[in-house]
Design an enzyme around this catalytic site. Structure first.
Site, PDB file in Angstrom:
ATOM      1  N   GLY A 117       0.846  -1.188   0.000  1.00  0.00           N
ATOM      2  CA  GLY A 117       0.000   0.000   0.000  1.00  0.00           C
ATOM      3  C   GLY A 117       0.875   1.229   0.000  1.00  0.00           C
ATOM      4  O   GLY A 117       2.085   1.157   0.250  1.00  0.00           O
ATOM      5  N   GLN A 174       3.036   9.899   1.549  1.00  0.00           N
ATOM      6  CA  GLN A 174       4.333   9.265   1.368  1.00  0.00           C
ATOM      7  C   GLN A 174       5.052   9.741   0.117  1.00  0.00           C
ATOM      8  O   GLN A 174       6.246   9.488  -0.041  1.00  0.00           O
ATOM      9  CB  GLN A 174       4.181   7.741   1.331  1.00  0.00           C
ATOM     10  CG  GLN A 174       3.788   7.127   2.663  1.00  0.00           C
ATOM     11  CD  GLN A 174       3.687   5.627   2.566  1.00  0.00           C
ATOM     12  OE1 GLN A 174       2.613   5.090   2.310  1.00  0.00           O
ATOM     13  NE2 GLN A 174       4.797   4.934   2.768  1.00  0.00           N
ATOM     14  N   CYS A 200       7.453  -0.586   6.153  1.00  0.00           N
ATOM     15  CA  CYS A 200       6.899   0.596   5.511  1.00  0.00           C
ATOM     16  C   CYS A 200       7.889   1.134   4.489  1.00  0.00           C
ATOM     17  O   CYS A 200       9.096   1.197   4.761  1.00  0.00           O
ATOM     18  CB  CYS A 200       6.589   1.656   6.560  1.00  0.00           C
ATOM     19  SG  CYS A 200       5.858   3.167   5.910  1.00  0.00           S
ATOM     20  N   LEU A 201       7.373   1.564   3.345  1.00  0.00           N
ATOM     21  CA  LEU A 201       8.231   2.159   2.325  1.00  0.00           C
ATOM     22  C   LEU A 201       8.886   3.444   2.818  1.00  0.00           C
ATOM     23  O   LEU A 201       9.955   3.817   2.341  1.00  0.00           O
ATOM     24  CB  LEU A 201       7.416   2.453   1.061  1.00  0.00           C
ATOM     25  CG  LEU A 201       6.808   1.245   0.347  1.00  0.00           C
ATOM     26  CD1 LEU A 201       5.969   1.702  -0.841  1.00  0.00           C
ATOM     27  CD2 LEU A 201       7.885   0.274  -0.113  1.00  0.00           C
ATOM     28  N   HIS A 243      -2.848   0.446   8.485  1.00  0.00           N
ATOM     29  CA  HIS A 243      -1.520   1.022   8.302  1.00  0.00           C
ATOM     30  C   HIS A 243      -1.584   2.225   7.365  1.00  0.00           C
ATOM     31  O   HIS A 243      -1.010   3.286   7.650  1.00  0.00           O
ATOM     32  CB  HIS A 243      -0.581  -0.052   7.735  1.00  0.00           C
ATOM     33  CG  HIS A 243       0.807   0.416   7.442  1.00  0.00           C
ATOM     34  ND1 HIS A 243       1.896   0.020   8.180  1.00  0.00           N
ATOM     35  CD2 HIS A 243       1.294   1.242   6.480  1.00  0.00           C
ATOM     36  CE1 HIS A 243       2.991   0.581   7.700  1.00  0.00           C
ATOM     37  NE2 HIS A 243       2.648   1.333   6.652  1.00  0.00           N
ATOM     38  N   GLU A 244      -2.304   2.074   6.241  1.00  0.00           N
ATOM     39  CA  GLU A 244      -2.377   3.171   5.273  1.00  0.00           C
ATOM     40  C   GLU A 244      -3.230   4.323   5.795  1.00  0.00           C
ATOM     41  O   GLU A 244      -2.912   5.492   5.552  1.00  0.00           O
ATOM     42  CB  GLU A 244      -2.911   2.661   3.934  1.00  0.00           C
ATOM     43  CG  GLU A 244      -2.043   1.605   3.274  1.00  0.00           C
ATOM     44  CD  GLU A 244      -0.588   2.020   3.141  1.00  0.00           C
ATOM     45  OE1 GLU A 244      -0.321   3.226   2.933  1.00  0.00           O
ATOM     46  OE2 GLU A 244       0.289   1.150   3.244  1.00  0.00           O
ATOM     47  N   HIS A 302      -1.237   6.668   7.838  1.00  0.00           N
ATOM     48  CA  HIS A 302      -0.386   7.606   7.098  1.00  0.00           C
ATOM     49  C   HIS A 302      -1.081   8.941   6.856  1.00  0.00           C
ATOM     50  O   HIS A 302      -0.460  10.002   7.010  1.00  0.00           O
ATOM     51  CB  HIS A 302       0.031   7.000   5.760  1.00  0.00           C
ATOM     52  CG  HIS A 302       1.275   6.181   5.828  1.00  0.00           C
ATOM     53  ND1 HIS A 302       2.492   6.689   6.232  1.00  0.00           N
ATOM     54  CD2 HIS A 302       1.503   4.874   5.526  1.00  0.00           C
ATOM     55  CE1 HIS A 302       3.410   5.737   6.181  1.00  0.00           C
ATOM     56  NE2 HIS A 302       2.840   4.628   5.762  1.00  0.00           N
TER      57      HIS A 302
END
Length: 214
Positions: A72, A77, A125-126, A167-168, A171
């Site tokens: 995701g 991000q 996480c990215l 999680h997303e 963000h």
């Protein structure tokens, strides 16, 4: 309005080549420490969502997620503080144990827990390169919002997939998974996760996935 999107729309108005009339572009991913990751993103209006510039941005967001093998990615991000995220899992090499999730773009997301039951999820996480840690996530949620075409989303998500959506959603609220790690001793690099923690985690999470159905 976000500077990048505003400039794109201005280009359309003055007769310049439209920003959306081009090949999909990979966007730069913000890393932990960048202030954009710590702000609550703003709501997206229906008019803005339907604009060619925003639709082009969503295409870029999805392509950036796929290129990075993310499960995701949120707009924050990639330095755009709007309440949009994308989720997709299709035999992801970073998360081979995750159930597949068809591409889902969520605009102005709202998540409502449907249970007090939680599970321990090893997350990465990215925007937090080369780090993993254990986070408690709710096992069943109601997800509402809009899709990229402005149509309502209202669905129940359970199991490991529910953790991905939580999680997303974090963000776009300015929250990173490291904020939710209760025991810092669970933090590890990806290499050490693979070496020491992956197999026990998979042995624990696979029965959970089978019980929860995703």
């Amino acid at each position: 309005m976000d500077q990048r999107l505003g400039a794109a729309m201005a280009g359309q108005a003055d007769g310049a080549r439209p920003w959306y009339d081009r090949r999909v572009t990979l966007l730069k991913i913000a890393h932990i420490g960048n202030p954009v990751l710590r702000q609550r993103a703003r709501e997206v209006t229906p008019e803005e969502l339907s604009s060619p510039a925003m639709q082009a941005f969503i295409d870029d967001l999805v392509e950036t997620m796929r290129d990075a093998n993310g499960a995701g990615i949120a707009a924050t991000q990639v330095h755009v503080p709007v309440r949009i995220f994308a989720v997709e899992v299709q035999n992801n090499p970073r998360y081979p144990y995750k159930p597949n999730i068809p591409l889902t773009v969520v605009v102005n997301p709202v998540i409502e827990p449907l249970t007090q039951e939680t599970f321990e999820n090893y997350e990465g996480c990215l925007s937090v390169p080369n780090l993993r840690g254990v986070v408690d996530r709710t096992t069943e949620i109601r997800l509402t919002g809009l899709d990229r075409d402005g149509r309502p989303i209202d669905r129940i998500v359970r199991g490991l997939s529910a953790g991905t959506f939580q999680h997303e959603k974090d963000h776009v609220d300015g929250v990173l998974f490291v904020d939710r790690v209760k025991d810092p001793r669970t933090l590890c690099t990806w290499a050490e996760f693979d070496r020491y923690h992956k197999q026990p985690f998979v042995e624990r999470i696979v029965p959970f996935i089978q019980r929860m159905g995703g």
